[in-house]
Design an enzyme around this catalytic site. Sequence first.
Site, PDB file in Angstrom:
ATOM      1  N   ARG A 102       3.138  37.782 -94.632  1.00  0.00           N
ATOM      2  CA  ARG A 102       4.194  36.971 -94.006  1.00  0.00           C
ATOM      3  C   ARG A 102       5.124  37.907 -93.007  1.00  0.00           C
ATOM      4  O   ARG A 102       5.545  38.923 -93.502  1.00  0.00           O
ATOM      5  CB  ARG A 102       5.153  36.220 -94.711  1.00  0.00           C
ATOM      6  CG  ARG A 102       6.338  35.533 -93.896  1.00  0.00           C
ATOM      7  CD  ARG A 102       6.829  34.496 -94.950  1.00  0.00           C
ATOM      8  NE  ARG A 102       6.051  33.305 -95.097  1.00  0.00           N
ATOM      9  CZ  ARG A 102       6.290  32.222 -95.465  1.00  0.00           C
ATOM     10  NH1 ARG A 102       7.777  32.119 -95.808  1.00  0.00           N
ATOM     11  NH2 ARG A 102       5.615  31.072 -95.477  1.00  0.00           N
ATOM     12  N   HIS A 129       1.566  29.465 -88.513  1.00  0.00           N
ATOM     13  CA  HIS A 129       1.549  28.981 -89.789  1.00  0.00           C
ATOM     14  C   HIS A 129       0.238  28.347 -90.336  1.00  0.00           C
ATOM     15  O   HIS A 129       0.195  27.476 -90.656  1.00  0.00           O
ATOM     16  CB  HIS A 129       2.658  28.553 -90.313  1.00  0.00           C
ATOM     17  CG  HIS A 129       3.174  28.641 -91.754  1.00  0.00           C
ATOM     18  ND1 HIS A 129       2.602  29.409 -92.545  1.00  0.00           N
ATOM     19  CD2 HIS A 129       4.203  28.063 -92.354  1.00  0.00           C
ATOM     20  CE1 HIS A 129       2.828  29.174 -93.977  1.00  0.00           C
ATOM     21  NE2 HIS A 129       3.845  28.331 -93.778  1.00  0.00           N
ATOM     22  N   GLN A 132      -0.379  26.813 -93.697  1.00  0.00           N
ATOM     23  CA  GLN A 132       0.227  25.496 -93.756  1.00  0.00           C
ATOM     24  C   GLN A 132      -0.582  24.283 -93.080  1.00  0.00           C
ATOM     25  O   GLN A 132      -0.830  23.160 -93.559  1.00  0.00           O
ATOM     26  CB  GLN A 132       1.668  25.597 -92.897  1.00  0.00           C
ATOM     27  CG  GLN A 132       2.335  24.184 -92.996  1.00  0.00           C
ATOM     28  CD  GLN A 132       3.062  23.905 -94.336  1.00  0.00           C
ATOM     29  OE1 GLN A 132       3.608  24.777 -95.023  1.00  0.00           O
ATOM     30  NE2 GLN A 132       2.668  22.664 -94.973  1.00  0.00           N
ATOM     31  N   ASP A 220      10.143  19.841 -89.005  1.00  0.00           N
ATOM     32  CA  ASP A 220      10.456  21.169 -89.469  1.00  0.00           C
ATOM     33  C   ASP A 220      11.895  21.458 -89.434  1.00  0.00           C
ATOM     34  O   ASP A 220      12.514  20.970 -88.505  1.00  0.00           O
ATOM     35  CB  ASP A 220       9.233  22.252 -89.114  1.00  0.00           C
ATOM     36  CG  ASP A 220       9.652  23.456 -89.702  1.00  0.00           C
ATOM     37  OD1 ASP A 220      10.206  23.534 -90.633  1.00  0.00           O
ATOM     38  OD2 ASP A 220       8.999  24.520 -89.142  1.00  0.00           O
ATOM     39  N   CYS A 260       6.948  20.551 -93.767  1.00  0.00           N
ATOM     40  CA  CYS A 260       6.255  21.685 -94.599  1.00  0.00           C
ATOM     41  C   CYS A 260       7.082  22.454 -95.657  1.00  0.00           C
ATOM     42  O   CYS A 260       6.737  22.830 -96.595  1.00  0.00           O
ATOM     43  CB  CYS A 260       5.997  22.819 -93.347  1.00  0.00           C
ATOM     44  SG  CYS A 260       7.620  23.441 -92.480  1.00  0.00           S
TER      45      CYS A 260
HETATM   46  N1   CP Z   1       6.214  25.871 -96.234  1.00  0.00           N
HETATM   47  C1   CP Z   1       6.157  27.266 -96.443  1.00  0.00           C
HETATM   48  O1   CP Z   1       5.659  28.266 -96.072  1.00  0.00           O
HETATM   49  O2   CP Z   1       7.124  27.282 -97.478  1.00  0.00           O
HETATM   50  P1   CP Z   1       7.728  28.844 -97.815  1.00  0.00           P
HETATM   51  O3   CP Z   1       8.533  29.562 -96.652  1.00  0.00           O
HETATM   52  O4   CP Z   1       8.728  28.638 -98.960  1.00  0.00           O
HETATM   53  O5   CP Z   1       6.591  29.827 -98.337  1.00  0.00           O
HETATM   54  N1  NVA Z   2       9.270  27.106 -88.949  1.00  0.00           N
HETATM   55  C1  NVA Z   2      10.016  27.762 -90.179  1.00  0.00           C
HETATM   56  C2  NVA Z   2       8.756  27.322 -91.282  1.00  0.00           C
HETATM   57  C3  NVA Z   2       9.047  27.781 -92.640  1.00  0.00           C
HETATM   58  C4  NVA Z   2       7.863  27.504 -93.665  1.00  0.00           C
HETATM   59  C5  NVA Z   2      10.116  29.131 -90.356  1.00  0.00           C
HETATM   60  O1  NVA Z   2       9.606  29.943 -89.533  1.00  0.00           O
HETATM   61  O2  NVA Z   2      11.113  29.475 -90.959  1.00  0.00           O
END
Ligand code: CP
Ligand code: NVA
Length: 303
Positions: A102, A129, A132, A220, A260
Amino acid sequence: MRNYLTELDLSVDETRRVLELAALLKGERAHGRYRTDLANRHVALYFEKPSVRTRVSFSVAVRELGGHVVELSGSNTKVGKGEDPRDFARVLGRYVSMLVARVFDQATLDDMAKDAGIPVINALSDARHPCQALADMQTIVERFGRIEGLRLAFVGEGNNVAASTGLLAAQLGMDVVVASPKGYGLPAEILSLADGFPGRLRQVIDVAEAVEDAHVLYTDTWISMGQEAEAAERRAVFGAYRLDQSALRRAGRDAIVMHCLPAVRDEEIATELMFGAASAIWDQAENRLHAQKALLLTLLDYL
Ligand code: CP
Ligand code: NVA
């Protein structure tokens, strides 16, 4: 050797097989049956940003498949702050079988994948993502028995989640409408990636236009990780871009609500929708586990 850096890295057929395998694995787990394909293998998890669902679901997925996890983060490594991501990945490739990362910048993943010599999986970047998106498609199939021909309305920023879920849904035959304030929509290059897909991916400004007769309502956070400094400005801009009862009333009769997570309750989504009859949110979160197991097994096959 295959990577999963974006949701388009698997062919449509491969994605369909991953979704079928995910459903199978979910059923096996419900009966206490576990596969052991990752026995004696290690998977590295590297996180530059916070995470609950992705971190835990990948950890549990690897362990339930008989493998081991090594956890790394931006704060206990020097990636990008002295060590080139390519060198980091090259060394990990000598120890472990896969790297789940990540990161802020999607280009970091591209760099890692160049030299890793092992599959690299995108666990979220500023741009995408894809894991997801896989769990989202599994959830939609569970609820409707199909993906093709359905309509998905994404209300909020045209962000990483909107891009990955929107593209994968359109590639699998859903019509996707993203409603965002002006200047916060999907990047033009994301919209053009959907050219020629069986489903359409469209950007609009008006929430009502997007949610009208939709099968899936999705939202989101207004403030993604890394955007905290813009929080006040974003709260002002996104005020109308929320899922609530009035959005649900406009949607199709059996519409479901997705998010998500993490959610800011009563900001982008009304709490009552998170726990209401239409909510698929908690199954959606669970499906991260099953979809990622299926992805790990699929990438392992190419090793
Ligand atoms: N939806 C998701 O990726 O959650 P986290 O940021 O908690 O991993
Ligand atoms: N759009 C959000 C998604 C988290 C899973 C972020 O990038 O923080």
